[in-house]
Design a protein around this motif. Structure first.
Motif, PDB file in Angstrom:
ATOM      1  N   ARG A   1     -13.463  46.297  58.492  1.00 49.93           N
ATOM      2  CA  ARG A   1     -14.616  45.394  58.378  1.00 49.93           C
ATOM      3  C   ARG A   1     -15.916  46.084  58.797  1.00 49.93           C
ATOM      4  O   ARG A   1     -16.967  45.805  58.267  1.00 49.93           O
ATOM      5  CB  ARG A   1     -14.398  44.143  59.220  1.00 49.93           C
ATOM      6  CG  ARG A   1     -13.317  43.267  58.653  1.00 49.93           C
ATOM      7  CD  ARG A   1     -13.708  41.800  58.667  1.00 49.93           C
ATOM      8  NE  ARG A   1     -12.676  41.026  58.022  1.00 49.93           N
ATOM      9  CZ  ARG A   1     -12.735  40.631  56.754  1.00 49.93           C
ATOM     10  NH1 ARG A   1     -13.769  40.920  56.020  1.00 49.93           N
ATOM     11  NH2 ARG A   1     -11.762  39.922  56.218  1.00 49.93           N
ATOM     12  N   ALA A   2     -15.822  46.995  59.745  1.00 53.19           N
ATOM     13  CA  ALA A   2     -17.016  47.719  60.200  1.00 53.19           C
ATOM     14  C   ALA A   2     -17.595  48.595  59.094  1.00 53.19           C
ATOM     15  O   ALA A   2     -18.786  48.923  59.111  1.00 53.19           O
ATOM     16  CB  ALA A   2     -16.692  48.561  61.429  1.00 53.19           C
ATOM     17  N   PHE A   3     -16.770  48.952  58.119  1.00 56.35           N
ATOM     18  CA  PHE A   3     -17.248  49.774  56.998  1.00 56.35           C
ATOM     19  C   PHE A   3     -18.210  49.000  56.098  1.00 56.35           C
ATOM     20  O   PHE A   3     -18.895  49.582  55.263  1.00 56.35           O
ATOM     21  CB  PHE A   3     -16.057  50.322  56.206  1.00 56.35           C
ATOM     22  CG  PHE A   3     -16.409  51.468  55.313  1.00 56.35           C
ATOM     23  CD1 PHE A   3     -16.757  52.704  55.838  1.00 56.35           C
ATOM     24  CD2 PHE A   3     -16.398  51.319  53.935  1.00 56.35           C
ATOM     25  CE1 PHE A   3     -17.090  53.763  55.019  1.00 56.35           C
ATOM     26  CE2 PHE A   3     -16.719  52.371  53.104  1.00 56.35           C
ATOM     27  CZ  PHE A   3     -17.072  53.604  53.644  1.00 56.35           C
ATOM     28  N   ASP A   4     -18.299  47.677  56.276  1.00 54.06           N
ATOM     29  CA  ASP A   4     -19.248  46.856  55.510  1.00 54.06           C
ATOM     30  C   ASP A   4     -20.661  47.416  55.574  1.00 54.06           C
ATOM     31  O   ASP A   4     -21.385  47.392  54.584  1.00 54.06           O
ATOM     32  CB  ASP A   4     -19.290  45.416  56.050  1.00 54.06           C
ATOM     33  CG  ASP A   4     -18.130  44.574  55.565  1.00 54.06           C
ATOM     34  OD1 ASP A   4     -17.380  45.038  54.683  1.00 54.06           O
ATOM     35  OD2 ASP A   4     -17.980  43.456  56.074  1.00 54.06           O
ATOM     36  N   LYS A   5     -21.058  47.896  56.753  1.00 59.37           N
ATOM     37  CA  LYS A   5     -22.422  48.431  56.909  1.00 59.37           C
ATOM     38  C   LYS A   5     -22.669  49.567  55.929  1.00 59.37           C
ATOM     39  O   LYS A   5     -23.735  49.665  55.341  1.00 59.37           O
ATOM     40  CB  LYS A   5     -22.655  48.915  58.341  1.00 59.37           C
ATOM     41  CG  LYS A   5     -22.651  47.818  59.376  1.00 59.37           C
ATOM     42  CD  LYS A   5     -22.863  48.402  60.752  1.00 59.37           C
ATOM     43  CE  LYS A   5     -21.546  48.340  61.483  1.00 59.37           C
ATOM     44  NZ  LYS A   5     -21.590  48.804  62.855  1.00 59.37           N
TER      45      LYS A   5
ATOM     46  N   SER B   1      -8.665  45.604  58.952  1.00 61.90           N
ATOM     47  CA  SER B   1      -8.725  45.738  60.409  1.00 61.90           C
ATOM     48  C   SER B   1     -10.184  45.648  60.840  1.00 61.90           C
ATOM     49  O   SER B   1     -11.094  45.572  60.002  1.00 61.90           O
ATOM     50  CB  SER B   1      -8.163  47.097  60.819  1.00 61.90           C
ATOM     51  OG  SER B   1      -9.004  48.129  60.336  1.00 61.90           O
ATOM     52  N   GLU B   2     -10.407  45.690  62.125  1.00 65.19           N
ATOM     53  CA  GLU B   2     -11.778  45.707  62.636  1.00 65.19           C
ATOM     54  C   GLU B   2     -12.510  46.940  62.098  1.00 65.19           C
ATOM     55  O   GLU B   2     -13.674  46.859  61.701  1.00 65.19           O
ATOM     56  CB  GLU B   2     -11.768  45.726  64.166  1.00 65.19           C
ATOM     57  CG  GLU B   2     -13.141  45.618  64.790  1.00 65.19           C
ATOM     58  CD  GLU B   2     -13.085  45.592  66.309  1.00 65.19           C
ATOM     59  OE1 GLU B   2     -14.135  45.859  66.911  1.00 65.19           O
ATOM     60  OE2 GLU B   2     -12.015  45.328  66.892  1.00 65.19           O
ATOM     61  N   LYS B   3     -11.826  48.057  62.075  1.00 65.10           N
ATOM     62  CA  LYS B   3     -12.406  49.297  61.541  1.00 65.10           C
ATOM     63  C   LYS B   3     -12.759  49.130  60.059  1.00 65.10           C
ATOM     64  O   LYS B   3     -13.815  49.578  59.610  1.00 65.10           O
ATOM     65  CB  LYS B   3     -11.404  50.446  61.723  1.00 65.10           C
ATOM     66  CG  LYS B   3     -11.876  51.782  61.232  1.00 65.10           C
ATOM     67  CD  LYS B   3     -10.808  52.851  61.499  1.00 65.10           C
ATOM     68  CE  LYS B   3     -11.192  54.218  60.993  1.00 65.10           C
ATOM     69  NZ  LYS B   3     -10.145  55.216  61.256  1.00 65.10           N
TER      70      LYS B   3
ATOM     71  N   HIS C   1     -11.411  41.691  51.480  1.00 70.17           N
ATOM     72  CA  HIS C   1     -12.572  40.999  52.050  1.00 70.17           C
ATOM     73  C   HIS C   1     -12.489  39.502  51.785  1.00 70.17           C
ATOM     74  O   HIS C   1     -13.057  38.706  52.521  1.00 70.17           O
ATOM     75  CB  HIS C   1     -13.886  41.567  51.501  1.00 70.17           C
ATOM     76  CG  HIS C   1     -14.372  42.736  52.283  1.00 70.17           C
ATOM     77  ND1 HIS C   1     -15.015  42.609  53.488  1.00 70.17           N
ATOM     78  CD2 HIS C   1     -14.283  44.057  52.039  1.00 70.17           C
ATOM     79  CE1 HIS C   1     -15.308  43.798  53.949  1.00 70.17           C
ATOM     80  NE2 HIS C   1     -14.865  44.698  53.099  1.00 70.17           N
TER      81      HIS C   1
END
Length: 114
Positions: A94-98, A90-92, A40
């Protein structure tokens, strides 16, 4: 009417448990979340990750391969001498941030820790 309601709950539980199992499989292992935390900050080379985490070469290699196979991180090879390999979320990934933020909020509410 109770039967219909019960079926909906059972279906929801099965879907929820299946999702949790899938996520657990992706982030299994002691190092996965720590690698995520480091990436991150930005892309990093293997040795940078190794030094930052104090992890063995084998454990880091296994963790990175597993996360890459699951689309959470990317591996970029630059043909230099020696070869430069960088890892990034990856985008995937980073999406796990939620999910991580929701977990942090739940922890703060129920355990009083940030």
């Amino acid at each position: 009417m109770a039967k219909t309601s019960r079926k909906k709950v059972n279906t929801y539980d099965a879907v929820c448990l299946s999702s949790i199992q899938n996520i657990s499989d992706i982030f299994a292992g002691k190092w996965a979340f720590l690698v995520l935390e480091q990436l991150h900050i930005g892309s990093m080379r293997f040795n940078e990750l190794s030094r930052a985490l104090g992890i063995s070469t084998k454990s880091l290699t296994d963790t990175l391969r597993h996360l890459e196979d699951n689309g959470i991180i990317t591996r970029t090879v630059t043909p230099t001498v020696p070869v430069t390999v960088e890892y990034a979320l990856s985008e995937k990934g980073r999406a796990f941030d939620k999910v991580l933020i929701a977990m942090k909020e739940w922890n703060a509410e129920w355990n009083g820790k940030n």
